[in-house]
Write a protein that holds these residues in place. Structure first.
Motif, PDB file in Angstrom:
ATOM      1  N   TYR A   7      -8.042   1.411   1.061  1.00 18.14           N
ATOM      2  CA  TYR A   7      -7.160   1.065   2.185  1.00 18.14           C
ATOM      3  C   TYR A   7      -7.890   1.124   3.517  1.00 18.14           C
ATOM      4  CZ  TYR A   7      -3.109   1.342  -0.940  1.00 18.14           C
ATOM      5  OH  TYR A   7      -2.191   1.138  -1.945  1.00 18.14           O
TER       6      TYR A   7
ATOM      7  N   ARG B 242      -0.120  -0.423   9.983  1.00 12.36           N
ATOM      8  CA  ARG B 242      -0.916   0.191   8.914  1.00 12.36           C
ATOM      9  C   ARG B 242      -2.269   0.662   9.435  1.00 12.36           C
ATOM     10  NH1 ARG B 242       0.506  -4.313   4.387  1.00 12.36           N
ATOM     11  NH2 ARG B 242       2.628  -3.582   3.956  1.00 12.36           N
TER      12      ARG B 242
ATOM     13  N   THR C 187      -8.074   5.398  -3.479  1.00 15.76           N
ATOM     14  CA  THR C 187      -7.119   4.567  -2.757  1.00 15.76           C
ATOM     15  C   THR C 187      -7.359   4.629  -1.256  1.00 15.76           C
ATOM     16  OG1 THR C 187      -5.504   5.051  -4.487  1.00 15.76           O
ATOM     17  CG2 THR C 187      -4.669   4.087  -2.461  1.00 15.76           C
TER      18      THR C 187
ATOM     19  N   MET D 266      -3.595   4.428   9.254  1.00 13.45           N
ATOM     20  CA  MET D 266      -4.869   4.834   8.660  1.00 13.45           C
ATOM     21  C   MET D 266      -5.676   5.679   9.648  1.00 13.45           C
ATOM     22  SD  MET D 266      -5.087   4.001   5.523  1.00 13.45           S
ATOM     23  CE  MET D 266      -6.793   4.446   5.373  1.00 13.45           C
TER      24      MET D 266
ATOM     25  N   GLU E 116      -9.485  -2.133   3.728  1.00 11.56           N
ATOM     26  CA  GLU E 116      -8.530  -3.238   3.772  1.00 11.56           C
ATOM     27  C   GLU E 116      -7.663  -3.232   5.029  1.00 11.56           C
ATOM     28  OE1 GLU E 116      -6.123  -3.436   0.295  1.00 11.56           O
ATOM     29  OE2 GLU E 116      -4.913  -5.124   1.023  1.00 11.56           O
ATOM     30  N   HIS E 117      -7.272  -2.071   5.479  1.00 13.24           N
ATOM     31  CA  HIS E 117      -6.276  -2.001   6.555  1.00 13.24           C
ATOM     32  C   HIS E 117      -6.806  -1.404   7.849  1.00 13.24           C
ATOM     33  CE1 HIS E 117      -3.228  -3.165   3.656  1.00 13.24           C
ATOM     34  NE2 HIS E 117      -3.647  -2.191   2.859  1.00 13.24           N
TER      35      HIS E 117
ATOM     36  N   PRO F  17       0.825  -1.212   0.000  1.00 13.59           N
ATOM     37  CA  PRO F  17       0.000   0.000   0.000  1.00 13.59           C
ATOM     38  C   PRO F  17       0.858   1.261   0.000  1.00 13.59           C
ATOM     39  CG  PRO F  17      -0.055  -1.060   2.151  1.00 13.59           C
ATOM     40  CD  PRO F  17       0.636  -2.011   1.218  1.00 13.59           C
TER      41      PRO F  17
ATOM     42  N   ILE G  83       2.389   4.550   5.068  1.00 18.41           N
ATOM     43  CA  ILE G  83       1.484   3.400   4.963  1.00 18.41           C
ATOM     44  C   ILE G  83       2.179   2.186   4.352  1.00 18.41           C
ATOM     45  CG2 ILE G  83       0.569   3.943   2.661  1.00 18.41           C
ATOM     46  CD1 ILE G  83      -1.482   2.695   5.639  1.00 18.41           C
TER      47      ILE G  83
END
Length: 500
Positions: A123, A94, A119, A98, A126-127, A39, A55
């Motif tokens: 993210y 991560r 993005t 975030m 996802e994170h 990422p 990140i």
């Protein structure tokens, strides 16, 4: 000597998999080459490395069991290093990052134009996937700030990755953007001694912005991205032939009650990366392709300005060609390779020595346009002059005055040839896609399709061939030039046989 030295290859490991890297590559570069996703926000393969978003943090195992962590965008690969991209510790780092990045972000995906291709949105799911841990009030910045006549900045969505600033310094070299203030009060602003309106590559910052902070003022809120789809195409704005994607409404989401033209309009244009042509960039002329391709169209065949059936117009054109002793064809440099080959194999082959064919420019630079630069823009404003010149010679230097006064017929394919500049005694057969007054004074006019209605290839100034595909269906009486040449040949042969 150093140019002939073999490139040093390093062996290392990503998540236990043995991989290789070129000496000097960073972890993120090598990982991406082997299909591993790392990422990133601030990192971009064509820009310098600021390392400010953090990140892309990865873990590196050590022999003593004490791992260390660093950002993959700025970490050179060393022989034998063991990198973990998704260890539990990396995932936690991560997630924490975030939380920090979204500390002041409005997380307004529901109304954001970037939603669906953002993005930060990807993210976050996802994170992180969790609500903010902070209970402090967000730091609100000015919501909208016009960076230029073309681009609006949503300050609250900006995460200060500085990709846009670096683009103007390192790619377009206008140095038109900078950052003011510090910490979470930092803002992107136009430079005091530059004008972002003068940057003819400015809209690339919209593409490389990883969030919805930079917005096209032309296209803002026109359509959600999931209602549209891209079609591979080529910018016809100059002989560079930049590879692009033309975004238009998906058929499954076609409007039924609103203006049907909304289903066939160009929503936006983005670069289609091709390292041999344009890399990941295009100039603003490509973004404004709708201004060229959505001009009023010519959709009706005509004989001497009178609307007729296509068959009648083809028959009339064929009769003129069959009876002519001296024909001059002005070949389009906007025609595709396939259309040019079809013209050579049909009309040119049939007329033989009776035909003189010259390649002309359909488009010339318009006032105020950048003629040429050392980035992408080329001086010739036609996409396939190279392909056309491979088959036919250029129009002589004296221009249209080179057409013999005793030419019986002049066949004009494409734009750029005013009727007043043609010999008065010649019968004119005009093949064009756009509505012009000159169409009505031609002996025969036949409407042809445009690039977004057909598939084909262009060959750019360097000899690189690029493909384009059809986005829309042409009007019923509009014919593809490649098909039309075959129809004209059949009709012309029929006329000659009938008169033999």
């Amino acid at each position: 000597m150093s140019e002939n030295r073999p490139e040093k290859i390093l062996e290392f490991f990503i998540d236990g998999h043995p991989v290789t890297a070129k000496d000097g590559q960073t972890v993120i570069q090598a990982a991406r080459e082997h299909g591993f996703d790392v990422p990133h926000f601030c990192w971009h393969p064509q820009l310098s490395v600021p390392g400010n978003c953090r990140i892309c943090m990865v873990e590196v195992e050590s022999d003593n069991g004490d791992p260390w962590f660093d950002i993959g965008c700025n970490m050179p690969v060393t022989a034998g290093m063991r990198v973990l991209l998704n260890s539990d510790t990396v995932k936690k780092l991560r997630k924490d990052t975030m939380q920090f990045i979204t500390l002041n972000h409005p997380v307004d995906c529901g109304i954001c134009s970037k939603s669906g291709e953002c993005t930060l949105q990807d993210y976050h799911y996802e994170h992180n996937g969790a609500a903010s841990l902070s209970r402090d009030r967000k730091n609100h910045a000015t919501k909208f700030y016009p960076l230029s006549d073309r681009i609006m900045l949503d300050n609250e969505r900006c995460i200060m990755c500085t990709r846009c600033v670096r683009f103007t310094h390192e790619v377009s070299k206008t140095h038109a953007l900078g950052a003011v203030y510090r910490g979470d009060h930092s803002l992107i602003r136009p430079a005091e001694d530059a004008n972002f309106n003068d940057d003819v590559y400015s809209d690339n910052v919209i593409d490389i912005c990883p969030v919805g902070a930079l917005l096209s003022r032309e296209n803002i809120d026109n359509s959600r991205v999931w209602y549209t789809e891209p079609t591979a195409s080529v910018c016809p704005g100059c002989e560079r032939g930049c590879n692009i994607s033309i975004w238009h409404r998906r058929q499954a989401w076609a409007f039924k009650a609103l203006d049907p033209k909304l289903n066939t309009r160009i929503e936006r244009v983005t670069p289609r990366e091709n390292p041999d042509v344009n890399g990941p960039w295009v100039c603003n002329k490509a973004r404004d392709l709708a201004k060229i391709l959505e001009r009023p169209r010519a959709e009706q065949p005509m004989i001497a300005g009178r609307v007729v059936d296509r068959a009648d117009a083809i028959a009339a054109a064929a009769a003129l060609l069959a009876g002519a002793k001296k024909v001059v064809a002005l070949v389009s440099s906007w025609g595709s390779n396939e259309e040019l080959a079809a013209f050579q194999l049909t009309i040119a082959a049939s007329l033989g020595d009776r035909l003189t064919a010259w390649v002309k420019a359909d488009h010339q630079p318009v006032p105020g346009e950048v003629i040429e630069d050392d980035i992408l823009i080329k001086a010739d404003k036609n996409p396939n002059r190279h392909g056309a010149l491979a088959l036919f010679p250029p129009l002589p230097a004296e221009g249209l005055t080179a057409i013999p006064a005793d030419a019986d017929v002049v066949l004009v394919w494409g734009e750029g040839v005013p009727a007043a500049a043609l010999p008065q005694g010649a019968q004119v057969i005009r093949l064009d896609a756009w509505a012009h007054a000159d169409n009505e004074v031609a002996a025969v006019f036949l409407p042809i399709s445009i690039q977004t209605e057909r598939a084909g290839h262009y060959t750019n100034f360097a000899g690189v061939v690029s493909d384009f595909a059809a986005c829309f269906t042409p009007a019923p009486l509009v014919t593809h030039a490649e098909t039309l040449f075959g129809m004209l040949l059949s009709a012309e042969v029929g006329v000659r046989r009938a008169s033999a």
